[in-house]
Design a protein around this motif. Structure first.
Motif, mmCIF file in Angstrom:
data_model
loop_
_atom_site.group_PDB
_atom_site.id
_atom_site.type_symbol
_atom_site.label_atom_id
_atom_site.label_comp_id
_atom_site.label_asym_id
_atom_site.label_seq_id
_atom_site.Cartn_x
_atom_site.Cartn_y
_atom_site.Cartn_z
ATOM 1 N N LEU A 4 0.872 -1.175 0.000
ATOM 2 C CA LEU A 4 0.000 0.000 0.000
ATOM 3 C C LEU A 4 0.904 1.218 0.000
ATOM 4 C CD1 LEU A 4 -2.606 -1.012 2.742
ATOM 5 C CD2 LEU A 4 -2.881 -1.178 0.262
ATOM 6 N N VAL A 5 0.752 2.067 -0.995
ATOM 7 C CA VAL A 5 1.635 3.222 -1.125
ATOM 8 C C VAL A 5 0.801 4.495 -1.125
ATOM 9 C CG1 VAL A 5 3.382 4.355 -2.516
ATOM 10 C CG2 VAL A 5 3.294 1.849 -2.434
ATOM 11 N N GLU A 6 0.973 5.279 -0.066
ATOM 12 C CA GLU A 6 0.261 6.555 0.036
ATOM 13 C C GLU A 6 1.041 7.665 -0.647
ATOM 14 O OE1 GLU A 6 -0.311 4.548 4.200
ATOM 15 O OE2 GLU A 6 1.267 4.803 2.715
ATOM 16 N N SER A 7 0.319 8.640 -1.134
ATOM 17 C CA SER A 7 0.936 9.815 -1.743
ATOM 18 C C SER A 7 -0.029 10.984 -1.632
ATOM 19 C CB SER A 7 1.286 9.556 -3.217
ATOM 20 O OG SER A 7 0.118 9.258 -3.959
ATOM 21 N N GLY A 8 0.489 12.188 -1.898
ATOM 22 C CA GLY A 8 -0.356 13.370 -1.917
ATOM 23 C C GLY A 8 -0.237 14.262 -0.703
ATOM 24 N N GLY A 9 0.538 13.838 0.299
ATOM 25 C CA GLY A 9 0.705 14.677 1.466
ATOM 26 C C GLY A 9 1.570 15.888 1.167
ATOM 27 N N GLY A 10 1.653 16.776 2.155
ATOM 28 C CA GLY A 10 2.482 17.952 1.980
ATOM 29 C C GLY A 10 2.128 19.038 2.966
ATOM 30 N N LEU A 11 2.638 20.227 2.699
ATOM 31 C CA LEU A 11 2.392 21.395 3.537
ATOM 32 C C LEU A 11 1.302 22.237 2.892
ATOM 33 C CD1 LEU A 11 3.152 23.358 5.844
ATOM 34 C CD2 LEU A 11 4.891 24.319 4.306
ATOM 35 N N VAL A 12 0.304 22.605 3.679
ATOM 36 C CA VAL A 12 -0.811 23.399 3.173
ATOM 37 C C VAL A 12 -1.216 24.406 4.234
ATOM 38 C CG1 VAL A 12 -2.531 21.733 3.973
ATOM 39 C CG2 VAL A 12 -3.085 23.241 2.058
ATOM 40 N N GLN A 13 -1.703 25.534 3.803
ATOM 41 C CA GLN A 13 -2.160 26.557 4.736
ATOM 42 C C GLN A 13 -3.527 26.198 5.302
ATOM 43 O OE1 GLN A 13 -2.048 30.340 2.677
ATOM 44 N NE2 GLN A 13 0.132 30.597 3.081
ATOM 45 N N PRO A 14 -3.841 26.707 6.472
ATOM 46 C CA PRO A 14 -5.189 26.489 7.026
ATOM 47 C C PRO A 14 -6.255 26.946 6.043
ATOM 48 C CG PRO A 14 -3.752 27.391 8.700
ATOM 49 C CD PRO A 14 -2.975 27.435 7.414
ATOM 50 N N GLY A 15 -7.291 26.120 5.920
ATOM 51 C CA GLY A 15 -8.348 26.386 4.957
ATOM 52 C C GLY A 15 -8.107 25.779 3.598
ATOM 53 N N GLY A 16 -6.937 25.246 3.388
ATOM 54 C CA GLY A 16 -6.576 24.657 2.106
ATOM 55 C C GLY A 16 -7.082 23.234 1.945
ATOM 56 N N SER A 17 -6.692 22.648 0.820
ATOM 57 C CA SER A 17 -7.160 21.302 0.476
ATOM 58 C C SER A 17 -6.003 20.423 0.018
ATOM 59 C CB SER A 17 -8.188 21.381 -0.666
ATOM 60 O OG SER A 17 -9.302 22.136 -0.301
ATOM 61 N N LEU A 18 -6.160 19.140 0.235
ATOM 62 C CA LEU A 18 -5.243 18.129 -0.274
ATOM 63 C C LEU A 18 -6.051 16.903 -0.660
ATOM 64 C CD1 LEU A 18 -2.208 18.102 2.222
ATOM 65 C CD2 LEU A 18 -2.155 18.834 -0.166
ATOM 66 N N ARG A 19 -5.479 16.107 -1.547
ATOM 67 C CA ARG A 19 -6.080 14.825 -1.891
ATOM 68 C C ARG A 19 -5.019 13.747 -1.764
ATOM 69 N NH1 ARG A 19 -7.960 12.265 -7.643
ATOM 70 N NH2 ARG A 19 -9.782 11.084 -6.928
ATOM 71 N N LEU A 20 -5.260 12.820 -0.835
ATOM 72 C CA LEU A 20 -4.345 11.699 -0.642
ATOM 73 C C LEU A 20 -4.793 10.519 -1.501
ATOM 74 C CD1 LEU A 20 -3.951 11.753 3.252
ATOM 75 C CD2 LEU A 20 -2.722 13.087 1.523
ATOM 76 N N SER A 21 -3.815 9.764 -1.943
ATOM 77 C CA SER A 21 -4.080 8.532 -2.685
ATOM 78 C C SER A 21 -3.372 7.375 -2.014
ATOM 79 C CB SER A 21 -3.580 8.649 -4.129
ATOM 80 O OG SER A 21 -4.209 9.701 -4.814
ATOM 81 N N CYS A 22 -3.949 6.199 -2.150
ATOM 82 C CA CYS A 22 -3.326 4.976 -1.653
ATOM 83 C C CYS A 22 -3.488 3.914 -2.732
ATOM 84 C CB CYS A 22 -3.980 4.531 -0.357
ATOM 85 S SG CYS A 22 -3.438 2.905 0.227
ATOM 86 N N ALA A 23 -2.381 3.561 -3.345
ATOM 87 C CA ALA A 23 -2.390 2.567 -4.414
ATOM 88 C C ALA A 23 -2.015 1.205 -3.836
ATOM 89 C CB ALA A 23 -1.403 2.962 -5.502
ATOM 90 N N ALA A 24 -2.839 0.225 -4.123
ATOM 91 C CA ALA A 24 -2.655 -1.116 -3.567
ATOM 92 C C ALA A 24 -2.241 -2.105 -4.650
ATOM 93 C CB ALA A 24 -3.951 -1.578 -2.916
#
Length: 117
Positions: A4-24
């Motif tokens: 299982l490999v996660e990706s998409g994390g990072g640094l974001v300002q409050p109120g911002g958005s991110l999308r994480l993925s997990c490829a299996a």
């Protein structure tokens, strides 16, 4: 061997958005048979369940993320996603993907999400 490999994390300002993925990959059974979950662990805190999605698509969320996070899955791509909106500093944590059935459970290595100005 299951990966299982996660990706998409990072640094974001409050109120911002991110999308994480997990490829299996490497499952003995079809990916669609697995309940997929996202957990997170902040420094000095226990790992907590954030969201889950069953094979039929039923979802559940922790109260702290309801209305802000959305879990989804693409069984054709063996991937689960976590959309995160209106991020808060308290969402800062390492986010882990988990795949489970009644018989086994697998974890990814995690991806860091930091919410800070």
């Amino acid at each position: 061997q299951v990966h299982l490999v996660e990706s998409g994390g990072g640094l974001v300002q409050p109120g911002g958005s991110l999308r994480l993925s997990c490829a299996a990959s490497g499952f003995t059974f079809s990916f669609s048979n697995y309940v997929m979950e996202w957990y997170r662990q902040a420094p000095g805190k226990q790992r907590e369940l954030v969201a889950s999605i069953a094979s039929g698509g039923i979802t559940n969320y922790a109260d702290s993320v309801k209305g802000r996070f959305a879990i989804s899955r693409d069984n054709g791509k063996n991937t689960v996603y976590l959309g995160m909106n209106s991020l808060k500093p308290e969402d800062t944590a390492v986010y882990y993907c988990r795949a489970r059935t009644s018989f086994n459970s697998y974890w990814g290595q995690g991806t860091q999400v930091t919410v800070s100005s």
